[in-house]
Design a protein around this motif. Structure first.
Motif, PDB file in Angstrom:
ATOM      1  N   VAL A 197       0.821  -1.184  -0.134  1.00  0.00           N
ATOM      2  CA  VAL A 197       0.106  -0.306  -0.004  1.00  0.00           C
ATOM      3  C   VAL A 197       0.903   1.278   0.119  1.00  0.00           C
ATOM      4  O   VAL A 197       0.682   2.236  -0.667  1.00  0.00           O
ATOM      5  CB  VAL A 197      -0.933   0.046   1.289  1.00  0.00           C
ATOM      6  N   LEU A 198       1.931   1.210   0.747  1.00  0.00           N
ATOM      7  CA  LEU A 198       2.808   2.494   1.095  1.00  0.00           C
ATOM      8  C   LEU A 198       3.379   2.836  -0.211  1.00  0.00           C
ATOM      9  O   LEU A 198       3.632   3.878  -0.780  1.00  0.00           O
ATOM     10  CB  LEU A 198       3.709   2.299   2.088  1.00  0.00           C
ATOM     11  N   SER A 199       3.868   1.699  -0.873  1.00  0.00           N
ATOM     12  CA  SER A 199       4.808   1.984  -2.159  1.00  0.00           C
ATOM     13  C   SER A 199       4.085   1.932  -3.437  1.00  0.00           C
ATOM     14  O   SER A 199       4.533   2.175  -4.459  1.00  0.00           O
ATOM     15  CB  SER A 199       5.931   1.029  -2.120  1.00  0.00           C
ATOM     16  N   ASN A 200       2.860   1.707  -3.405  1.00  0.00           N
ATOM     17  CA  ASN A 200       2.059   1.729  -4.677  1.00  0.00           C
ATOM     18  C   ASN A 200       1.108   2.835  -4.642  1.00  0.00           C
ATOM     19  O   ASN A 200      -0.110   2.745  -5.476  1.00  0.00           O
ATOM     20  CB  ASN A 200       1.370   0.264  -5.150  1.00  0.00           C
ATOM     21  N   SER A 201       1.083   3.736  -3.976  1.00  0.00           N
ATOM     22  CA  SER A 201       0.148   4.819  -3.794  1.00  0.00           C
ATOM     23  C   SER A 201       0.920   6.061  -3.743  1.00  0.00           C
ATOM     24  O   SER A 201       2.104   6.221  -3.198  1.00  0.00           O
ATOM     25  CB  SER A 201      -0.832   4.425  -2.699  1.00  0.00           C
ATOM     26  N   ASP A 202       0.053   7.248  -3.416  1.00  0.00           N
ATOM     27  CA  ASP A 202       0.480   8.623  -3.169  1.00  0.00           C
ATOM     28  C   ASP A 202       0.281   8.841  -1.730  1.00  0.00           C
ATOM     29  O   ASP A 202       0.138  10.098  -1.468  1.00  0.00           O
ATOM     30  CB  ASP A 202       0.069   9.597  -4.000  1.00  0.00           C
ATOM     31  N   ILE A 203       0.442   7.845  -0.961  1.00  0.00           N
ATOM     32  CA  ILE A 203      -0.017   8.176   0.342  1.00  0.00           C
ATOM     33  C   ILE A 203       0.792   8.838   1.365  1.00  0.00           C
ATOM     34  O   ILE A 203       0.558   9.772   1.980  1.00  0.00           O
ATOM     35  CB  ILE A 203      -0.519   6.723   1.228  1.00  0.00           C
ATOM     36  N   MET A 204       2.347   8.786   1.102  1.00  0.00           N
ATOM     37  CA  MET A 204       3.269   9.530   1.644  1.00  0.00           C
ATOM     38  C   MET A 204       3.109  10.833   1.263  1.00  0.00           C
ATOM     39  O   MET A 204       3.224  11.890   2.269  1.00  0.00           O
ATOM     40  CB  MET A 204       4.857   8.855   1.407  1.00  0.00           C
ATOM     41  N   GLU A 205       2.953  11.124   0.074  1.00  0.00           N
ATOM     42  CA  GLU A 205       2.730  12.663  -0.590  1.00  0.00           C
ATOM     43  C   GLU A 205       1.558  13.056   0.096  1.00  0.00           C
ATOM     44  O   GLU A 205       1.578  14.495   0.599  1.00  0.00           O
ATOM     45  CB  GLU A 205       2.495  12.586  -2.073  1.00  0.00           C
ATOM     46  N   ASN A 206       0.470  12.408   0.416  1.00  0.00           N
ATOM     47  CA  ASN A 206      -0.642  12.771   0.904  1.00  0.00           C
ATOM     48  C   ASN A 206      -0.425  13.307   2.343  1.00  0.00           C
ATOM     49  O   ASN A 206      -0.908  14.279   2.868  1.00  0.00           O
ATOM     50  CB  ASN A 206      -1.952  11.730   1.082  1.00  0.00           C
ATOM     51  N   SER A 207       0.499  12.378   3.059  1.00  0.00           N
ATOM     52  CA  SER A 207       0.865  12.664   4.715  1.00  0.00           C
ATOM     53  C   SER A 207       1.578  14.106   4.447  1.00  0.00           C
ATOM     54  O   SER A 207       1.291  14.833   5.504  1.00  0.00           O
ATOM     55  CB  SER A 207       1.370  11.712   4.880  1.00  0.00           C
ATOM     56  N   VAL A 208       2.346  14.254   3.877  1.00  0.00           N
ATOM     57  CA  VAL A 208       2.955  15.520   3.611  1.00  0.00           C
ATOM     58  C   VAL A 208       2.188  16.715   3.567  1.00  0.00           C
ATOM     59  O   VAL A 208       2.260  17.691   4.254  1.00  0.00           O
ATOM     60  CB  VAL A 208       4.309  15.671   2.680  1.00  0.00           C
ATOM     61  N   ARG A 209       1.284  16.599   2.641  1.00  0.00           N
ATOM     62  CA  ARG A 209       0.345  17.835   2.134  1.00  0.00           C
ATOM     63  C   ARG A 209      -0.724  18.064   3.310  1.00  0.00           C
ATOM     64  O   ARG A 209      -0.912  19.057   3.528  1.00  0.00           O
ATOM     65  CB  ARG A 209      -0.384  17.227   0.562  1.00  0.00           C
ATOM     66  N   GLU A 210      -1.316  16.759   3.847  1.00  0.00           N
ATOM     67  CA  GLU A 210      -2.211  17.118   4.805  1.00  0.00           C
ATOM     68  C   GLU A 210      -1.793  17.625   6.134  1.00  0.00           C
ATOM     69  O   GLU A 210      -2.291  18.391   6.727  1.00  0.00           O
ATOM     70  CB  GLU A 210      -3.143  15.906   5.027  1.00  0.00           C
ATOM     71  N   GLY A 211      -0.427  17.124   6.466  1.00  0.00           N
ATOM     72  CA  GLY A 211       0.170  17.663   7.598  1.00  0.00           C
ATOM     73  C   GLY A 211       0.421  18.954   7.521  1.00  0.00           C
ATOM     74  O   GLY A 211       0.274  19.529   8.634  1.00  0.00           O
ATOM     75  N   GLN A 212       0.852  19.527   6.484  1.00  0.00           N
ATOM     76  CA  GLN A 212       1.257  20.713   6.460  1.00  0.00           C
ATOM     77  C   GLN A 212       0.006  21.561   6.409  1.00  0.00           C
ATOM     78  O   GLN A 212       0.000  22.563   7.058  1.00  0.00           O
ATOM     79  CB  GLN A 212       1.965  20.952   5.315  1.00  0.00           C
ATOM     80  N   PHE A 213      -1.037  21.104   5.672  1.00  0.00           N
ATOM     81  CA  PHE A 213      -2.427  21.786   5.669  1.00  0.00           C
ATOM     82  C   PHE A 213      -2.766  22.054   7.306  1.00  0.00           C
ATOM     83  O   PHE A 213      -3.145  23.109   7.744  1.00  0.00           O
ATOM     84  CB  PHE A 213      -3.574  21.195   4.772  1.00  0.00           C
ATOM     85  N   ILE A 214      -2.882  21.024   7.963  1.00  0.00           N
ATOM     86  CA  ILE A 214      -3.448  21.062   9.387  1.00  0.00           C
ATOM     87  C   ILE A 214      -2.532  22.095  10.241  1.00  0.00           C
ATOM     88  O   ILE A 214      -2.889  22.759  10.787  1.00  0.00           O
ATOM     89  CB  ILE A 214      -3.396  19.530   9.927  1.00  0.00           C
ATOM     90  N   ARG A 215      -1.260  21.802  10.172  1.00  0.00           N
ATOM     91  CA  ARG A 215      -0.396  22.568  10.904  1.00  0.00           C
ATOM     92  C   ARG A 215      -0.561  24.257  10.591  1.00  0.00           C
ATOM     93  O   ARG A 215      -0.774  25.196  11.365  1.00  0.00           O
ATOM     94  CB  ARG A 215       1.128  22.234  10.786  1.00  0.00           C
ATOM     95  N   ASP A 216      -0.526  24.431   9.002  1.00  0.00           N
ATOM     96  CA  ASP A 216      -0.671  25.771   8.767  1.00  0.00           C
ATOM     97  C   ASP A 216      -1.895  26.404   9.138  1.00  0.00           C
ATOM     98  O   ASP A 216      -1.927  27.700   9.474  1.00  0.00           O
ATOM     99  CB  ASP A 216      -0.301  26.117   7.102  1.00  0.00           C
ATOM    100  N   SER A 217      -3.069  25.516   8.850  1.00  0.00           N
ATOM    101  CA  SER A 217      -4.278  26.046   9.273  1.00  0.00           C
ATOM    102  C   SER A 217      -4.719  26.513  10.623  1.00  0.00           C
ATOM    103  O   SER A 217      -5.005  27.344  10.971  1.00  0.00           O
ATOM    104  CB  SER A 217      -5.479  25.133   8.803  1.00  0.00           C
ATOM    105  N   ILE A 218      -3.862  25.514  11.331  1.00  0.00           N
ATOM    106  CA  ILE A 218      -4.238  25.793  12.783  1.00  0.00           C
ATOM    107  C   ILE A 218      -3.158  27.132  13.284  1.00  0.00           C
ATOM    108  O   ILE A 218      -3.721  27.945  14.077  1.00  0.00           O
ATOM    109  CB  ILE A 218      -3.788  24.485  13.775  1.00  0.00           C
TER     110      ILE A 218
END
Ligand SMILES: *Cc1c(COP(=O)(O)O)cnc(C)c1O
Length: 398
Positions: A293-314
């Motif tokens: 799952v980790l290596s055949n999806s964009d899940i790690m990119e999603n983790s970076v994007r959403e993590g940054q979104f949550i931090r920046d928004s708060i």
């Protein structure tokens, strides 16, 4: 039911869940809670990820356990997958983070033994957390975890996290150091990042190279995509000799791994370490499914994007109160004012916002949502937290 028959090793919250799916946990009456903790950084793919569930179901009906007295095809496949992802040479499968770390620390001692050191010491950090076995709790900083256990203090030298000069001083004062053992980002100890980020790892490795020490990383929490790379160290140019992981490795299925390369590669031989359960066909197939799952999806990119979104928004919504954030990927700390009383925050978030969080270091909100959290769910984490924090922060500034 009551917990009368359970040893009281945990202060449990007055709630339990009967079902989980993705970023959500449900109580018996089906009230949904948004889970920004994922079983303490464990269910990185979300609760009951279909691919992991399928792996467990199929393997449970095929073959669960044979012991390591026999070849285990799934263990070999999981080993190749994990070593490829981690850029390491070989792996020992254990059943938890502490066990993986115990293997790492035993490797360091064997390495020292082979070099002829009499009383080897491992450099560890202030605020570190490495587990609850005797050797790993001795490596852990938290006095509460250590108290009363006659920890093996002489086997460790503790230095401030992020302070390379302290390591250099230790090297001058002790001739029997054999390794450095460190978390790339400190999880339990307050979500601490080094002042120079992952460059710190390169500095530590340089010291290890200079003195012939093993460079050992505890990625029990930071591994398996949590910080946005498969392993956090891959955000630097450092290369560990020993690398441990667990938590996200089985997405809730208990499993740990200790990997080696370089100087550490040929230390363990037949009989020098072992585990009855380590790397069962069932555990190994689960590890392999998480890898797929980790290596055949964009899940790690999603983790970076959403993590940054949550931090920046708060931080931007609460800007006037001087809130900051730290971490990487979906391993986040929201740093509240030190004067703020945060003792009720976990309860308030749960009861008033149906949001599961953790507070560490007294005033740091620890957010560890699934790596594949959706934008809508990220927005809900932000909205629920901001609503909860605003009155408390206003009170502080009145
Ligand atoms: C959780 C954790 C451990 C211990 O893992 P267990 O599976 O609880 O034994 C060790 N090191 C780090 C960095 C952790 O976060």
């Amino acid at each position: 039911m009551s917990a009368t028959y359970l040893m009281p090793t945990y202060n449990r919250q007055p709630i339990s869940f009967t079902r989980g799916a993705g970023s959500w946990l449900y109580t018996a009456n089906d009230t949904p809670y948004l889970d920004a903790l994922t079983g303490i950084a464990v269910c990185g793919l979300g609760h009951c990820h279909p691919k992991v569930t399928e792996a467990i179901q199929q393997q449970a009906a095929t073959l669960v356990h044979t012991s390591n007295l026999f070849g285990i095809d799934w263990q070999e496949r999981a080993g190749e997958a994990l070593c490829t992802a981690a850029q390491m040479d070989s792996v020992f499968f254990a059943n938890s983070g502490a066990e993986a770390n115990e293997a790492a620390l035993k490797l360091a001692r064997l390495y020292a033994h082979n070099k002829g050191l009499k009383r080897p010491k491992v450099i560890v950090m202030e605020q570190s957390f490495h587990g609850r076995t005797l050797l790993t709790v001795s490596a852990t900083a938290n006095p509460k975890a250590r108290e009363g256990f006659f920890t093996l203090d002489e086997d460790f030298i503790r230095v401030p996290f992020g302070d390379i000069e302290a390591v250099k001083t230790a090297a001058q004062n002790h001739k029997d150091i054999c390794a450095i053992f460190v978390e790339p980002i400190q999880g339990e100890g307050g979500l601490n990042t080094a002042y120079n980020g992952f460059t710190y790892l390169e500095e530590l490795q340089a010291e290890c190279d200079t003195h012939g020490w093993l460079f050992m990383l505890d990625e029990v929490q930071t591994g398996n995509g949590r910080t946005g790379k498969y392993f956090a160290y891959q955000q630097s140019n450092a290369r560990p000799d020993v690398l441990t992981t667990a938590k996200g490795l089985g997405n809730g299925f208990p499993v740990g791994a200790c990997m080696v390369r370089g100087h550490a590669k040929d230390l363990f031989g037949a009989g020098s370490h072992g585990s009855t359960y380590g790397g069962t066909p069932l555990a190994s197939r689960v590890v392999h499914s998480v890898y797929e799952v980790l290596s055949n999806s964009d899940i790690m990119e999603n983790s970076v994007r959403e993590g940054q979104f949550i931090r920046d928004s708060i931080t931007s919504e609460l800007q006037q109160y001087g809130i900051s954030s730290r971490g990487a990927g979906t391993m986040m700390g929201i740093v509240l004012p030190e004067t703020m009383d945060c003792s009720q925050l976990v309860d308030l978030a749960r009861d008033e916002a149906q949001l599961i969080i953790n507070v560490t270091g007294g005033h740091i909100i620890r957010l560890l949502p699934p790596l594949n959290i959706s934008r809508n769910e990220s927005e809900q984490v932000v909205e629920r937290l901001v609503k909860l924090l605003t009155p408390a922060l206003q009170g502080l500034h009145r």
